[in-house]
Design an enzyme around this catalytic site. Structure first.
Site, PDB file in Angstrom:
ATOM      1  N   PHE A 172      16.997-111.043  -6.948  1.00 45.70           N
ATOM      2  CA  PHE A 172      16.981-111.401  -8.344  1.00 45.70           C
ATOM      3  C   PHE A 172      18.614-111.755  -8.643  1.00 45.70           C
ATOM      4  O   PHE A 172      18.592-112.628  -9.915  1.00 45.70           O
ATOM      5  CB  PHE A 172      16.824-110.090  -9.190  1.00 45.70           C
ATOM      6  CG  PHE A 172      17.902-109.082  -9.429  1.00 45.70           C
ATOM      7  CD1 PHE A 172      19.080-109.175 -10.241  1.00 45.70           C
ATOM      8  CD2 PHE A 172      17.935-107.854  -8.712  1.00 45.70           C
ATOM      9  CE1 PHE A 172      20.043-108.423 -10.202  1.00 45.70           C
ATOM     10  CE2 PHE A 172      19.066-107.148  -8.533  1.00 45.70           C
ATOM     11  CZ  PHE A 172      20.082-107.231  -9.562  1.00 45.70           C
ATOM     12  N   LYS A 196       8.838-117.328  -2.442  1.00 46.61           N
ATOM     13  CA  LYS A 196       8.440-116.102  -3.194  1.00 46.61           C
ATOM     14  C   LYS A 196       9.759-115.927  -3.883  1.00 46.61           C
ATOM     15  O   LYS A 196      10.438-115.056  -3.417  1.00 46.61           O
ATOM     16  CB  LYS A 196       8.040-114.987  -2.112  1.00 46.61           C
ATOM     17  CG  LYS A 196       7.076-114.095  -2.784  1.00 46.61           C
ATOM     18  CD  LYS A 196       7.490-113.629  -4.098  1.00 46.61           C
ATOM     19  CE  LYS A 196       8.198-112.237  -3.859  1.00 46.61           C
ATOM     20  NZ  LYS A 196       8.812-111.684  -4.934  1.00 46.61           N
ATOM     21  N   CYS A 304      26.231-109.908  -3.771  1.00 48.84           N
ATOM     22  CA  CYS A 304      26.222-109.438  -2.419  1.00 48.84           C
ATOM     23  C   CYS A 304      27.662-109.427  -1.999  1.00 48.84           C
ATOM     24  O   CYS A 304      28.113-109.028  -0.879  1.00 48.84           O
ATOM     25  CB  CYS A 304      25.215-109.740  -1.497  1.00 48.84           C
ATOM     26  SG  CYS A 304      25.535-111.737  -1.107  1.00 48.84           S
TER      27      CYS A 304
HETATM   28  P1  NAD Z   1      14.981-106.426  -3.123  1.00 53.24           P
HETATM   29  O1  NAD Z   1      15.074-106.139  -1.535  1.00 53.24           O
HETATM   30  O2  NAD Z   1      14.560-105.372  -3.730  1.00 53.24           O
HETATM   31  O3  NAD Z   1      14.126-107.798  -3.214  1.00 53.24           O
HETATM   32  C1  NAD Z   1      14.297-109.142  -2.642  1.00 53.24           C
HETATM   33  C2  NAD Z   1      12.730-109.634  -2.364  1.00 53.24           C
HETATM   34  O4  NAD Z   1      11.883-108.685  -1.527  1.00 53.24           O
HETATM   35  C3  NAD Z   1      12.202-109.546  -3.691  1.00 53.24           C
HETATM   36  O5  NAD Z   1      11.391-111.021  -3.699  1.00 53.24           O
HETATM   37  C4  NAD Z   1      11.193-108.594  -3.706  1.00 53.24           C
HETATM   38  O6  NAD Z   1       9.810-108.965  -4.582  1.00 53.24           O
HETATM   39  C5  NAD Z   1      10.672-108.289  -2.375  1.00 53.24           C
HETATM   40  N1  NAD Z   1      10.573-106.865  -2.272  1.00 53.24           N
HETATM   41  C6  NAD Z   1      11.020-106.016  -2.805  1.00 53.24           C
HETATM   42  N2  NAD Z   1      10.555-104.739  -2.035  1.00 53.24           N
HETATM   43  C7  NAD Z   1       9.509-105.134  -1.362  1.00 53.24           C
HETATM   44  C8  NAD Z   1       8.959-104.269  -0.128  1.00 53.24           C
HETATM   45  N3  NAD Z   1       8.852-103.158  -0.213  1.00 53.24           N
HETATM   46  N4  NAD Z   1       8.383-105.077   0.802  1.00 53.24           N
HETATM   47  C9  NAD Z   1       8.412-106.505   0.713  1.00 53.24           C
HETATM   48  N5  NAD Z   1       8.980-107.126  -0.140  1.00 53.24           N
HETATM   49  C10 NAD Z   1       9.534-106.326  -1.225  1.00 53.24           C
HETATM   50  O7  NAD Z   1      16.461-106.992  -3.411  1.00 53.24           O
HETATM   51  P2  NAD Z   1      17.049-107.342  -5.306  1.00 53.24           P
HETATM   52  O8  NAD Z   1      17.086-105.900  -5.800  1.00 53.24           O
HETATM   53  O9  NAD Z   1      16.064-108.254  -5.568  1.00 53.24           O
HETATM   54  O10 NAD Z   1      18.304-108.011  -4.852  1.00 53.24           O
HETATM   55  C11 NAD Z   1      19.505-107.204  -4.603  1.00 53.24           C
HETATM   56  C12 NAD Z   1      19.814-107.161  -3.029  1.00 53.24           C
HETATM   57  O11 NAD Z   1      19.907-108.256  -2.350  1.00 53.24           O
HETATM   58  C13 NAD Z   1      21.126-106.338  -2.852  1.00 53.24           C
HETATM   59  O12 NAD Z   1      20.983-105.248  -1.826  1.00 53.24           O
HETATM   60  C14 NAD Z   1      21.952-107.330  -2.346  1.00 53.24           C
HETATM   61  O13 NAD Z   1      23.183-107.150  -1.649  1.00 53.24           O
HETATM   62  C15 NAD Z   1      21.240-108.408  -1.772  1.00 53.24           C
HETATM   63  N6  NAD Z   1      21.513-109.752  -1.499  1.00 53.24           N
HETATM   64  C16 NAD Z   1      22.064-109.998  -0.406  1.00 53.24           C
HETATM   65  C17 NAD Z   1      22.375-111.293  -0.239  1.00 53.24           C
HETATM   66  C18 NAD Z   1      23.135-111.758   1.092  1.00 53.24           C
HETATM   67  O14 NAD Z   1      23.210-112.844   1.304  1.00 53.24           O
HETATM   68  N7  NAD Z   1      23.136-110.886   1.957  1.00 53.24           N
HETATM   69  C19 NAD Z   1      22.484-112.204  -1.237  1.00 53.24           C
HETATM   70  C20 NAD Z   1      22.096-111.929  -2.389  1.00 53.24           C
HETATM   71  C21 NAD Z   1      21.474-110.568  -2.684  1.00 53.24           C
END
Ligand code: NAD
Length: 506
Positions: A172, A196, A304
């Protein structure tokens, strides 16, 4: 395509508001075959404007049948796109860049509304995405393969082929930049891409569809599958989708990586972070204080690459005092946006409460923050002093505007604290001495290191990616590694002239 799903429109309405005031927006449908379609389930989820805590629209929830239909549309479009010279594919990216610049104001307000970031932060989101587009525009110059005569009359060359239909799953916090980490490289490489988006901020990806169509991308080459876990699993499991790029939390990154790898797919899954910033006594006072505060609290700490943990080496109290001053001066809603949801606010406040109970000192307290006229999810800048590495605030990713300070006596101790973290996304050292910087750079266990830089995101052409639990899979997600991820080298050995002294190749 599924006959039960009529094409509703091929135009995504523009977002009309040009301010932080609350405004409603359209239902976010799937972008399939260059048009808007509902999801088969008929179910939707509310999309909130977190600044106001009010529902601004809805997003459709997709599953297997929607992925099937998107794959069908991609298969129809793929041969034409794959057969288009890379130079021409890159021209679409030229036009996309121009269109993003044309619609920048609208897109900034839209991103701000769906994510809660400030206008300036939304602009940064799009500007950084544009840098990834610029990189992909240059691919015809860089991804030329190569070739030499390996024996007399025998020529060996390598070309880069697209993988076919590929997919990206995104979080997000950067609704346009993170999709653009993947899309431009994957598209210029010649793939069809299914995205997605985060169901929490689905609109940026939808607008990208409309802009790509206007830029001349054939229908079916960029599509979105909206929804949550069901949509992710359907995308990962579909046998026609060859590779999965994922960015999100470590928990989900691990799940997606395991699921995709078990199916024999290429996967690169970026996870969460706990980025350590080491400050030593010779660090420049103003540079360090300003930079550390901007890094920790910009985008409400929902980056992140945010510095969420400072290791204070020796006596750096003067720097901490200056940081407290800068943090207290930050204006909510202007210098810093809100957090994404009520659940996020509760989680962040719970970490602060718990750290306080465990003996940390809350020297800047963002709990209870509010903004008149915007009844959303606010947490102000928060600095926790005297945190220990074993406290949850000292080791977990909080993903909010909270900076934990751990004290260390020596640089080696500080480096050991950083090295013990399971994450390894970013780390930084603040010092005015080159050899101290070099000593730390060589020993820090993170994929992206800053020297007097608080958010050490590598700019193009350098690639983005961490170590350890911040990344699962080989290579990085942007730059040349990104192109390599979305393509495969084909080696061609040819002999056209028959010769008497032919080698073992004959
Ligand atoms: P999230 O892991 O909750 O969601 C990411 C994606 O996964 C979304 O599209 C969501 O719909 C999907 N998702 C969520 N739960 C799932 C499940 N159980 N099974 C399959 N798919 C699922 O992350 P978020 O809250 O949207 O974003 C924040 C996180 O992203 C933080 O941990 C941040 O550090 C990380 N992030 C990392 C980077 C990087 O480059 N390493 C960059 C941006 C964000």
């Amino acid at each position: 395509m599924n006959a039960a799903l009529p094409v509703l429109s091929s135009a995504v309405p523009a977002y009309q508001s040009r301010s932080y005031d609350f405004a409603e927006y359209t239902t976010c449908r799937n972008w399939r075959g260059g048009a808007l379609v509902d999801a088969v389930s008929g179910h939707t989820l509310p999309v909130e404007n977190p600044r106001h805590g009010k529902v601004m629209g809805h997003v459709v929830l997709s599953g297997q049948a929607d992925v099937e239909a998107a794959v069908h549309a991609a298969k129809l479009a793929l041969p034409g796109w794959k057969g288009t010279p890379m130079r021409e594919r890159a021209q679409v990216m030229f036009r996309l860049k121009a269109l993003l610049e044309r619609d920048m104001d609208e897109l900034c307000w839209l991103l701000s509304a769906e994510n809660g970031k400030t206008y300036a932060e939304a602009k940064g989101d799009i500007d950084k995405g544009i840098e990834c587009i610029e990189f992909a525009i240059a691919l015809p110059q860089m991804a030329t393969g190569g070739g030499i005569d390996v024996s007399r009359g025998v020529h060996c060359e390598v070309t880069n082929e697209p993988l076919g239909i590929v997919a990206g799953i995104v979080p997000f916090n950067f609704p346009i930049m993170v999709p653009l980490w993947m899309l431009p490289n994957a598209l210029v490489a010649g793939n069809a891409f299914i995205l997605k988006p985060s169901e929490v901020v689905p609109y940026g990806a939808l607008r990208l569809g409309q802009l790509l169509k206007e830029a001349g991308l054939p229908d079916g080459i960029y599509q979105t599958i909206n929804g949550g876990r069901d949509a992710v699993e359907a995308v990962v499991d579909h046998p026609a989708i060859a590779a999965i790029g994922f960015v999100g939390s470590t928990k989900v990154a691990k799940l997606v990586y395991a699921r995709a790898s078990a199916l024999g797919k290429r996967a690169l899954c970026l996870g969460g972070a706990k980025n350590h910033v080491i400050v030593v006594p010779d660090a420049d006072l103003e540079l360090t204080a300003q930079t550390a505060v901007a890094s920790s609290f910009g985008c409400a700490g929902q980056r992140c690459m945010a510095s969420s943990l400072m290791v204070a080496v020796g006596d750096v109290q003067h720097i901490i005092d200056a940081m407290v001053g800068y943090a207290k001066n930050m204006q909510l809603g202007k210098d810093m946006g809100c957090v994404i949801s009520q659940a996020a606010r509760e989680r962040i406040n719970a970490y602060i409460d718990q750290a306080e109970k465990l003996g940390a000192k809350v020297i800047v307290d963002g709990r209870g923050a509010s903004l008149p006229g915007a009844d959303g999810y606010w947490v102000g800048p928060t600095i926790l002093d005297n945190v220990s590495p074993d406290m949850p605030a000292g080791c977990d990713e909080i993903f909010g505007p909270v900076l934990s300070i751990i004290h260390a006596k020596t640089l080696d101790e500080a480096i050991a604290i950083e090295n013990a973290s399971p994450y390894g996304n970013g780390a930084a050292i603040f010092t005015t001495r080159g050899y101290v910087a070099r000593y730390a750079v060589e020993r820090l266990e993170a994929g992206m290191i800053g020297v007097n830089i608080g958010v050490p995101v590598p700019r193009e052409p350098f690639s983005f990616g961490g170590f350890h639990d911040s990344k699962f899979g080989h290579g990085d997600i942007t730059g040349m590694d990104g192109f390599r991820f979305w393509s495969r080298p084909k080696k061609i050995t040819s002999k056209w002239a028959l010769q008497s002294d032919s080698s073992w190749m004959s």
